[in-house]
Design a protein around this motif. Structure first.
Motif, PDB file in Angstrom:
ATOM      1  N   ALA A 144       0.813  -1.219   0.000  1.00  0.00           N
ATOM      2  CA  ALA A 144       0.000   0.000   0.000  1.00  0.00           C
ATOM      3  C   ALA A 144       0.843   1.263   0.000  1.00  0.00           C
ATOM      4  O   ALA A 144       0.376   2.336  -0.412  1.00  0.00           O
ATOM      5  CB  ALA A 144      -0.933  -0.003   1.218  1.00  0.00           C
ATOM      6  N   ASP A 145       2.101   1.173   0.443  1.00  0.00           N
ATOM      7  CA  ASP A 145       2.978   2.345   0.473  1.00  0.00           C
ATOM      8  C   ASP A 145       3.865   2.458  -0.764  1.00  0.00           C
ATOM      9  O   ASP A 145       4.716   3.345  -0.840  1.00  0.00           O
ATOM     10  CB  ASP A 145       3.867   2.302   1.725  1.00  0.00           C
ATOM     11  CG  ASP A 145       3.057   2.327   3.004  1.00  0.00           C
ATOM     12  OD1 ASP A 145       2.092   3.119   3.066  1.00  0.00           O
ATOM     13  OD2 ASP A 145       3.373   1.550   3.930  1.00  0.00           O
ATOM     14  N   GLY A 146       3.683   1.525  -1.700  1.00  0.00           N
ATOM     15  CA  GLY A 146       4.464   1.587  -2.933  1.00  0.00           C
ATOM     16  C   GLY A 146       5.800   0.884  -2.875  1.00  0.00           C
ATOM     17  O   GLY A 146       6.592   1.000  -3.800  1.00  0.00           O
ATOM     18  N   TYR A 147       6.065   0.130  -1.803  1.00  0.00           N
ATOM     19  CA  TYR A 147       7.309  -0.634  -1.698  1.00  0.00           C
ATOM     20  C   TYR A 147       7.178  -1.921  -2.513  1.00  0.00           C
ATOM     21  O   TYR A 147       6.141  -2.578  -2.492  1.00  0.00           O
ATOM     22  CB  TYR A 147       7.634  -0.982  -0.248  1.00  0.00           C
ATOM     23  CG  TYR A 147       8.223   0.150   0.548  1.00  0.00           C
ATOM     24  CD1 TYR A 147       9.574   0.173   0.866  1.00  0.00           C
ATOM     25  CD2 TYR A 147       7.421   1.209   0.993  1.00  0.00           C
ATOM     26  CE1 TYR A 147      10.127   1.211   1.614  1.00  0.00           C
ATOM     27  CE2 TYR A 147       7.961   2.255   1.733  1.00  0.00           C
ATOM     28  CZ  TYR A 147       9.310   2.252   2.040  1.00  0.00           C
ATOM     29  OH  TYR A 147       9.845   3.293   2.774  1.00  0.00           O
ATOM     30  N   LEU A 148       8.250  -2.272  -3.201  1.00  0.00           N
ATOM     31  CA  LEU A 148       8.261  -3.480  -4.018  1.00  0.00           C
ATOM     32  C   LEU A 148       8.776  -4.663  -3.211  1.00  0.00           C
ATOM     33  O   LEU A 148       9.807  -4.571  -2.537  1.00  0.00           O
ATOM     34  CB  LEU A 148       9.145  -3.280  -5.251  1.00  0.00           C
ATOM     35  CG  LEU A 148       9.318  -4.496  -6.167  1.00  0.00           C
ATOM     36  CD1 LEU A 148       7.989  -4.836  -6.851  1.00  0.00           C
ATOM     37  CD2 LEU A 148      10.405  -4.235  -7.210  1.00  0.00           C
ATOM     38  N   PHE A 149       8.073  -5.773  -3.329  1.00  0.00           N
ATOM     39  CA  PHE A 149       8.507  -7.027  -2.707  1.00  0.00           C
ATOM     40  C   PHE A 149       8.647  -8.080  -3.800  1.00  0.00           C
ATOM     41  O   PHE A 149       7.714  -8.309  -4.570  1.00  0.00           O
ATOM     42  CB  PHE A 149       7.492  -7.491  -1.654  1.00  0.00           C
ATOM     43  CG  PHE A 149       7.482  -6.654  -0.413  1.00  0.00           C
ATOM     44  CD1 PHE A 149       8.164  -7.061   0.716  1.00  0.00           C
ATOM     45  CD2 PHE A 149       6.808  -5.439  -0.391  1.00  0.00           C
ATOM     46  CE1 PHE A 149       8.170  -6.279   1.867  1.00  0.00           C
ATOM     47  CE2 PHE A 149       6.807  -4.652   0.749  1.00  0.00           C
ATOM     48  CZ  PHE A 149       7.491  -5.064   1.878  1.00  0.00           C
ATOM     49  N   ILE A 150       9.814  -8.696  -3.882  1.00  0.00           N
ATOM     50  CA  ILE A 150      10.074  -9.736  -4.881  1.00  0.00           C
ATOM     51  C   ILE A 150       9.830 -11.077  -4.219  1.00  0.00           C
ATOM     52  O   ILE A 150      10.437 -11.391  -3.182  1.00  0.00           O
ATOM     53  CB  ILE A 150      11.520  -9.645  -5.407  1.00  0.00           C
ATOM     54  CG1 ILE A 150      11.775  -8.258  -6.016  1.00  0.00           C
ATOM     55  CG2 ILE A 150      11.797 -10.726  -6.446  1.00  0.00           C
ATOM     56  CD1 ILE A 150      13.219  -7.963  -6.310  1.00  0.00           C
ATOM     57  N   VAL A 151       8.942 -11.865  -4.796  1.00  0.00           N
ATOM     58  CA  VAL A 151       8.572 -13.131  -4.164  1.00  0.00           C
ATOM     59  C   VAL A 151       9.040 -14.352  -4.942  1.00  0.00           C
ATOM     60  O   VAL A 151       9.047 -15.459  -4.405  1.00  0.00           O
ATOM     61  CB  VAL A 151       7.048 -13.207  -3.953  1.00  0.00           C
ATOM     62  CG1 VAL A 151       6.590 -12.127  -2.997  1.00  0.00           C
ATOM     63  CG2 VAL A 151       6.301 -13.088  -5.268  1.00  0.00           C
ATOM     64  N   ASP A 152       9.428 -14.168  -6.189  1.00  0.00           N
ATOM     65  CA  ASP A 152       9.859 -15.315  -6.978  1.00  0.00           C
ATOM     66  C   ASP A 152      10.649 -14.814  -8.170  1.00  0.00           C
ATOM     67  O   ASP A 152      10.461 -13.680  -8.618  1.00  0.00           O
ATOM     68  CB  ASP A 152       8.646 -16.120  -7.466  1.00  0.00           C
ATOM     69  CG  ASP A 152       9.048 -17.474  -8.045  1.00  0.00           C
ATOM     70  OD1 ASP A 152      10.181 -17.912  -7.783  1.00  0.00           O
ATOM     71  OD2 ASP A 152       8.223 -18.071  -8.747  1.00  0.00           O
TER      72      ASP A 152
END
Length: 561
Positions: free
Chosen positions: A446-454
């Motif tokens: 929601a804050d625009g942070y990117l999370f890489i999951v795969d």
């Protein structure tokens, strides 16, 4: 190309799309950055190599003379010049000299074996290759050059750029490692074309023209060249300056232990230092004792590196830990940064460590955690200035998925390449509605942070280097006993990932050790599998294709025990 200008980019936007800060810069040539710092800071140190200092004015003179020398060798607008060099003053000189002469830099890892060198030279059409006078590297380059039609090989003596005492010691104690190939019309030494004491002939070049061919494996594992323009690299460099908070009155000192032929160091060390007139502290390779001595001697203010290096520093005992109090921030890239490594490094070293994310096709940074503010656990950070991150459906890339939903990470921005060199089909496949497809799966919070999951790509991220499984597999198949071969990346505490191979053989006398020894002269040390495991069968898909997914999952379970 889709229009994102009118999309709501608030933190609760319904679509997974996020724009970075504005990038108030304009396209320009990389050589303009150099000329500006030479004019502004002529007496400042530009390079510290093992204690030998080169000022910005000295660097400017050397670049001009080298550019004139390259033109005398036939470099004209568009000529590809391969730089197969470790971190020494030769790299900045020849990088900017090639561009001033109108040429295009082809970055080459000096550790590449003959087959890899042959591919890069043939694919790029390089006509000149510059390398170091390290015997092993020089011999390999000269052999490949003779087989590929390279017009000129330029050897750069390492001893000549060392301080006087170290120069003497290097020539005395490293004499067996020094290449002594004789000069010929095809092979010359750096000093030969530096004898021309004249300015280069000006060459008209536009900022949107190609400056660097940066080879990357992408999703296929077949190295192809991302065409990075002057404007692409300058934009990422400008964004870096905004991200760190702007230029400071005092000169910064940037530690360059990462190889400059790698796109992460190219932007974060070479062009960033050139933009702000910082001092580049260059080390030819990562060696912990040397790194510790250099940290103590030079007191850098910026320290970009890969998790492997930060992990090595984090594991030092209290009496061994260097004083990093002068460092404003450390930026980790090239491989995922484990949370345990970040916490241990910050606790033991006392310096802040943030993680960035990017790829060669984007010059390279597209997101980074902020230096001031929230550094979210497990996140690759916020979009870099001037960058827009979009999360697109993996099955239907034309659709942007809702915030929080996983999809393929895509990016827009002035740092994004025009395409792959002479590969229109691969170029078309690399974009979705004009946005660069990274091949990685993630989501925006929601804050625009990117999370890489795969990671979709098969590419192995090994200590900041890209290792392509196909290279290992093809080399294994050269052994007559190998029936099937698969290479994957497995967790490695030191390098982030390490290659491991799984093989089916038709000769019980052929062991994993035998095959590993077989590979030693066929692939580089970085690519050499940590282990070659012999199996009766390998997993396959329903259509009979070798499948890596099961092997990766198996190794992850082992690592979690």
């Amino acid at each position: 190309m889709s229009d994102t200008a009118n999309i709501d980019t608030g933190v609760h936007a319904p679509l997974a799309i996020k724009q970075g800060l504005p990038l108030p810069s304009h396209p320009r040539l990389l050589g303009d950055l150099l000329d500006r710092s030479v004019a502004r800071f002529p007496d400042r140190a530009a390079i510290d190599f093992m204690g030998r200092i080169t000022s910005w004015s000295e660097l400017g003179v050397a670049v001009d003379r080298a550019a004139a020398g390259l033109q005398a060798l036939g470099v004209v607008k568009g000529t590809r010049v391969a730089l197969c060099l470790p971190n020494t003053p030769y790299y900045p000189i020849l990088f900017y000299a090639t561009l001033k002469a109108g040429g295009i830099v082809v970055n080459v890892n000096p550790l590449y074996v003959e087959r890899e060198l042959t591919h890069l030279i043939a694919d790029s059409g390089a006509e000149i290759i510059v390398t170091a006078d390290v015997a092993e590297i020089q011999a390999r380059v000269l052999k490949v050059a003779g087989e590929t039609g390279i017009r000129h090989v330029v050897s750069c003596p390492i001893a000549d750029v060392l301080p006087a005492l170290k120069r003497f010691g290097y020539r005395l104690f490293k004499r067996k490692e020094i290449g002594r190939a004789r000069a010929t019309p095809q092979h010359l030494y750096f000093a030969d074309f530096m004898k021309l004491r004249r300015s280069p002939t000006p060459v008209p070049v536009a900022p949107d023209e190609v400056a660097v061919l940066q080879y990357t494996g992408g999703t296929t594992g077949v190295p192809k060249a991302a065409m990075l323009s002057h404007a692409n690299i300058v934009a990422n460099t400008d964004a870096m300056l905004i991200h760190v908070g702007g230029e400071t009155p005092d000169q910064d000192r940037v530690l360059g232990v990462l190889p400059l032929f790698h796109v992460f160091a190219l932007t974060n060390v070479l062009t960033f230092s050139t933009l702000v007139g910082a001092e580049m502290i260059l080390l030819p390779r990562f060696e912990l004792t040397q790194l510790l001595a250099t940290l103590k001697r030079t007191r850098p203010t910026y320290f970009p590196a890969v998790p492997t290096i930060y992990n090595a520093l984090a594991n030092l005992g209290p009496d061994e830990r260097p004083d990093l109090s002068t460092i404003k921030v450390c930026i980790s890239g090239g491989a995922p940064l484990p949370a345990e490594v970040r916490h241990a490094f910050e606790a033991n070293a006392g310096a802040k460590l943030v993680e960035g994310y990017g790829l060669s096709e984007a010059s390279p940074i597209i997101t980074c955690n902020p230096f001031e503010g929230v550094n979210k656990e497990g996140s690759a950070g916020l979009p870099f200035p001037g960058t827009t991150i979009e999360i697109r459906d993996r099955e239907d890339p034309s659709r942007i998925v809702p915030a929080g939903e996983k999809g393929e990470i895509c990016a827009r921005g002035p740092q994004v390449m025009a395409g792959y060199w002479h590969k229109p089909a691969e170029t078309e496949a690399a974009f979705a509605d004009g946005a660069l497809r990274t091949g990685d799966v993630g989501y925006l919070d929601a804050d625009g942070y990117l999370f890489i999951v795969d990671r979709i790509k098969d590419m192995i991220l090994c200590g900041g280097y890209n290792v392509y499984p196909r290279v290992i597999e093809e080399a294994l198949y050269e052994h007559p006993a190998v029936v099937e071969a698969v290479a994957i990346g497995v967790p490695d505490a030191h390098r982030g990932q390490a290659p491991k191979a799984f093989v089916v053989v038709n000769d019980p006398a052929v062991t994993g050790t035998v095959l590993r020894d077989f590979l030693r002269d066929k692939i580089s040390k970085i690519e050499l599998p940590r282990e070659v495991e012999i199996r009766d069968t390998l997993p396959k898909t329903l259509i009979g294709k070798l499948s890596k997914k099961e092997l990766v999952e198996e190794e992850l379970r082992k690592a979690a025990r």
